[in-house]
Scaffold this motif. Structure first.
Motif, mmCIF file in Angstrom:
data_model
loop_
_atom_site.group_PDB
_atom_site.id
_atom_site.type_symbol
_atom_site.label_atom_id
_atom_site.label_comp_id
_atom_site.label_asym_id
_atom_site.label_seq_id
_atom_site.Cartn_x
_atom_site.Cartn_y
_atom_site.Cartn_z
ATOM 1 N N ARG A 176 -0.369 5.510 7.838
ATOM 2 C CA ARG A 176 -1.289 5.669 8.968
ATOM 3 C C ARG A 176 -1.584 7.129 9.279
ATOM 4 N NH1 ARG A 176 1.789 0.815 12.142
ATOM 5 N NH2 ARG A 176 0.402 -0.900 11.514
ATOM 6 N N ARG A 177 -0.713 8.027 8.864
ATOM 7 C CA ARG A 177 -0.951 9.457 9.078
ATOM 8 C C ARG A 177 -2.021 10.005 8.139
ATOM 9 N NH1 ARG A 177 4.957 9.567 8.992
ATOM 10 N NH2 ARG A 177 5.735 9.672 11.141
ATOM 11 N N HIS A 178 -2.311 9.307 7.065
ATOM 12 C CA HIS A 178 -3.117 9.892 6.003
ATOM 13 C C HIS A 178 -4.422 9.152 5.700
ATOM 14 C CE1 HIS A 178 0.209 12.572 5.030
ATOM 15 N NE2 HIS A 178 1.018 11.522 5.066
ATOM 16 N N VAL A 179 -4.609 7.965 6.253
ATOM 17 C CA VAL A 179 -5.817 7.209 5.909
ATOM 18 C C VAL A 179 -6.858 7.337 7.019
ATOM 19 C CG1 VAL A 179 -4.520 5.570 4.489
ATOM 20 C CG2 VAL A 179 -4.935 5.042 6.901
ATOM 21 N N PRO A 180 -8.139 7.164 6.682
ATOM 22 C CA PRO A 180 -9.189 7.252 7.708
ATOM 23 C C PRO A 180 -9.135 6.065 8.662
ATOM 24 C CG PRO A 180 -10.121 6.604 5.587
ATOM 25 C CD PRO A 180 -8.696 6.972 5.319
ATOM 26 N N SER A 181 -9.816 6.211 9.782
ATOM 27 C CA SER A 181 -9.791 5.185 10.832
ATOM 28 C C SER A 181 -10.478 3.890 10.400
ATOM 29 C CB SER A 181 -10.456 5.717 12.101
ATOM 30 O OG SER A 181 -11.796 6.092 11.838
ATOM 31 N N THR A 182 -11.230 3.936 9.326
ATOM 32 C CA THR A 182 -11.902 2.725 8.843
ATOM 33 C C THR A 182 -10.932 1.748 8.195
ATOM 34 O OG1 THR A 182 -12.377 3.855 6.749
ATOM 35 C CG2 THR A 182 -14.096 3.901 8.455
ATOM 36 N N VAL A 183 -9.712 2.209 7.868
ATOM 37 C CA VAL A 183 -8.718 1.361 7.212
ATOM 38 C C VAL A 183 -7.992 0.511 8.249
ATOM 39 C CG1 VAL A 183 -6.556 1.351 5.896
ATOM 40 C CG2 VAL A 183 -8.390 2.942 5.283
ATOM 41 N N THR A 184 -7.908 -0.777 7.995
ATOM 42 C CA THR A 184 -7.111 -1.685 8.810
ATOM 43 C C THR A 184 -5.724 -1.783 8.183
ATOM 44 O OG1 THR A 184 -9.045 -2.992 9.446
ATOM 45 C CG2 THR A 184 -6.895 -4.056 9.663
ATOM 46 N N THR A 185 -4.685 -1.615 8.986
ATOM 47 C CA THR A 185 -3.327 -1.673 8.445
ATOM 48 C C THR A 185 -2.591 -2.877 9.023
ATOM 49 O OG1 THR A 185 -2.434 -0.228 10.173
ATOM 50 C CG2 THR A 185 -3.224 0.817 8.151
ATOM 51 N N ARG A 186 -1.711 -3.441 8.208
ATOM 52 C CA ARG A 186 -0.968 -4.629 8.627
ATOM 53 C C ARG A 186 0.419 -4.606 7.992
ATOM 54 N NH1 ARG A 186 -3.742 -10.118 7.007
ATOM 55 N NH2 ARG A 186 -5.439 -9.061 8.097
ATOM 56 N N ARG A 187 1.443 -4.796 8.807
ATOM 57 C CA ARG A 187 2.804 -4.887 8.255
ATOM 58 C C ARG A 187 3.021 -6.296 7.738
ATOM 59 N NH1 ARG A 187 8.134 -6.075 10.186
ATOM 60 N NH2 ARG A 187 9.686 -5.007 8.883
ATOM 61 N N ALA A 188 3.047 -6.428 6.418
ATOM 62 C CA ALA A 188 3.210 -7.749 5.812
ATOM 63 C C ALA A 188 3.511 -7.609 4.336
ATOM 64 C CB ALA A 188 1.941 -8.590 6.000
ATOM 65 N N ALA A 189 4.380 -8.469 3.845
ATOM 66 C CA ALA A 189 4.563 -8.618 2.404
ATOM 67 C C ALA A 189 3.489 -9.555 1.878
ATOM 68 C CB ALA A 189 5.945 -9.188 2.106
ATOM 69 N N PHE A 190 3.282 -9.535 0.585
ATOM 70 C CA PHE A 190 2.279 -10.410 -0.030
ATOM 71 C C PHE A 190 2.533 -11.868 0.339
ATOM 72 C CE2 PHE A 190 1.325 -12.968 -3.960
ATOM 73 C CZ PHE A 190 -0.042 -13.025 -3.768
ATOM 74 N N ALA B 3 0.793 -1.231 0.000
ATOM 75 C CA ALA B 3 0.000 0.000 0.000
ATOM 76 C C ALA B 3 0.823 1.278 0.000
ATOM 77 C CB ALA B 3 -0.945 0.001 1.205
ATOM 78 N N GLY B 4 2.125 1.183 0.281
ATOM 79 C CA GLY B 4 2.945 2.392 0.285
ATOM 80 C C GLY B 4 2.476 3.387 1.330
ATOM 81 N N THR B 5 2.292 4.640 0.925
ATOM 82 C CA THR B 5 1.807 5.660 1.858
ATOM 83 C C THR B 5 0.296 5.859 1.755
ATOM 84 O OG1 THR B 5 2.193 7.494 0.318
ATOM 85 C CG2 THR B 5 4.027 6.861 1.771
ATOM 86 N N GLY B 6 -0.370 4.965 1.022
ATOM 87 C CA GLY B 6 -1.832 4.982 1.022
ATOM 88 C C GLY B 6 -2.489 5.834 -0.035
ATOM 89 N N LYS B 7 -1.804 6.100 -1.152
ATOM 90 C CA LYS B 7 -2.412 6.897 -2.226
ATOM 91 C C LYS B 7 -3.704 6.246 -2.730
ATOM 92 C CE LYS B 7 1.014 9.970 -2.796
ATOM 93 N NZ LYS B 7 0.884 11.430 -2.799
ATOM 94 N N ALA B 8 -3.632 4.953 -3.028
ATOM 95 C CA ALA B 8 -4.827 4.250 -3.509
ATOM 96 C C ALA B 8 -5.757 3.878 -2.361
ATOM 97 C CB ALA B 8 -4.419 2.997 -4.282
ATOM 98 N N THR B 9 -5.185 3.648 -1.186
ATOM 99 C CA THR B 9 -5.991 3.288 -0.011
ATOM 100 C C THR B 9 -7.076 4.320 0.237
ATOM 101 O OG1 THR B 9 -3.869 2.565 0.943
ATOM 102 C CG2 THR B 9 -5.793 2.490 2.370
ATOM 103 N N ARG B 10 -6.687 5.592 0.226
ATOM 104 C CA ARG B 10 -7.631 6.674 0.489
ATOM 105 C C ARG B 10 -8.731 6.732 -0.550
ATOM 106 N NH1 ARG B 10 -2.757 10.797 1.151
ATOM 107 N NH2 ARG B 10 -1.588 8.893 0.814
ATOM 108 N N LEU B 11 -8.372 6.409 -1.779
ATOM 109 C CA LEU B 11 -9.343 6.473 -2.869
ATOM 110 C C LEU B 11 -10.475 5.474 -2.647
ATOM 111 C CD1 LEU B 11 -9.593 7.981 -5.639
ATOM 112 C CD2 LEU B 11 -8.573 5.946 -6.671
ATOM 113 N N PHE B 12 -10.109 4.221 -2.353
ATOM 114 C CA PHE B 12 -11.136 3.186 -2.159
ATOM 115 C C PHE B 12 -11.856 3.373 -0.826
ATOM 116 C CE2 PHE B 12 -8.729 1.317 -5.564
ATOM 117 C CZ PHE B 12 -9.683 0.633 -6.309
ATOM 118 N N ALA B 13 -11.115 3.734 0.226
ATOM 119 C CA ALA B 13 -11.766 3.953 1.525
ATOM 120 C C ALA B 13 -12.758 5.102 1.450
ATOM 121 C CB ALA B 13 -10.713 4.229 2.594
ATOM 122 N N GLY B 14 -12.463 6.095 0.622
ATOM 123 C CA GLY B 14 -13.361 7.231 0.457
ATOM 124 C C GLY B 14 -14.674 6.872 -0.208
#
Length: 256
Positions: free
Chosen positions: A76-90, A46-57
């Motif tokens: 985590r600084r930029h996405v809404p609280s509805t996003v679940t984050t996880r440190r993991a590679a594919f 997800a990187g810094t969440g560029k696409a994350t914010r788009l879909f979460a929005g």
């Protein structure tokens, strides 16, 4: 996962500042293809969440995975609280919960090819959608692009990531579509392009280059020299071609 794939954490703030975001039309394209509500999505790299914010929005509950700690902290600084984050590679993700959508934004090429598609299918509900999207950020003016190439050449022949399966740039079906059409796990493969013309200052374009893995592999002194050479080769403002190639596929319903 390669060291090059994990090089971005050192420039996480610059990645957030200088990497272009994604247009709303991208979500429209993915959801139209799905043909049913997309409620839960898994994002790979997800990187810094560029696409994350788009879909979460759009009301999608996104689980955003990212292997680099610094990148995940920036996300985590930029996405809404509805996003679940996880440190993991594919490759760290194991079958369990499944999702309506699994997507990768300019990140799939960092995953290992071994068992890529069975792993992907195992993360999707039957009929669920896989999406991969991204594309190079290139100077639109050929003369300016050549000036930058010449400035870069003593340090770096090319700054692009080659196609993982060697598919030539000009071929109609690009990677990962070339793999998906041969996979027993997916069907209904589609490729399309979302236009993304941009204008940047010369400084911002060099800022973007500072987040590109090819430059991050250079020594710090070489990096500083090549950025300076490129900046001097650029006009004050540059036109950018940053169109997004989108690949969509559907998990087969008849899989075990």
């Amino acid at each position: 996962m390669s060291g090059r794939a994990l090089s971005f954490g050192t420039v996480a703030a610059a990645y957030e500042r200088f990497r272009p975001g994604y247009p709303e039309s991208l979500v429209d394209l993915v959801t139209a293809y799905a043909g049913r509500p997309v409620r839960r999505a898994l994002e790979i790299g997800a990187g810094t969440g560029k696409a994350t914010r788009l879909f979460a929005g759009r009301g999608v509950h996104v689980t955003a995975t990212e292997p680099d700690t610094a990148m995940l902290e920036e996300l985590r600084r930029h996405v809404p609280s509805t996003v679940t984050t996880r440190r993991a590679a594919f490759e760290d993700l194991h079958p369990g919960e499944t999702f309506d959508l699994v997507y990768a934004a300019a990140a799939l090429h960092w995953t290992r090819p071994e068992e890529r598609w069975p792993r992907m299918a195992a993360l999707l509900a039957p009929g669920g959608v896989f999406a991969s999207f991204g594309g190079p950020v290139r100077l639109a003016d050929p003369a300016v692009a050549e000036a930058v190439r010449a400035a870069r050449q003593p340090f770096l022949e090319s700054d692009e990531v080659p196609s993982p399966d060697g598919t030539p740039t000009g071929q109609h079906l690009q990677w990962p579509g070339t793999e998906l059409v041969l996979s027993d796990w997916f069907t209904d493969v589609e490729q399309s392009v979302v236009e993304r013309p941009l204008t940047m200052s010369a400084g911002d374009f060099v800022g973007y280059l500072s987040t590109v893995s090819a430059y991050l592999e250079l020594s710090v002194p070489d990096r500083e020299q090549v950025y300076d050479r490129i900046l001097r080769a650029l006009p004050g403002t540059v036109e950018i071609s940053a169109d997004i190639t989108v690949h969509l596929a559907r998990r087969r319903d008849d899989l075990p």
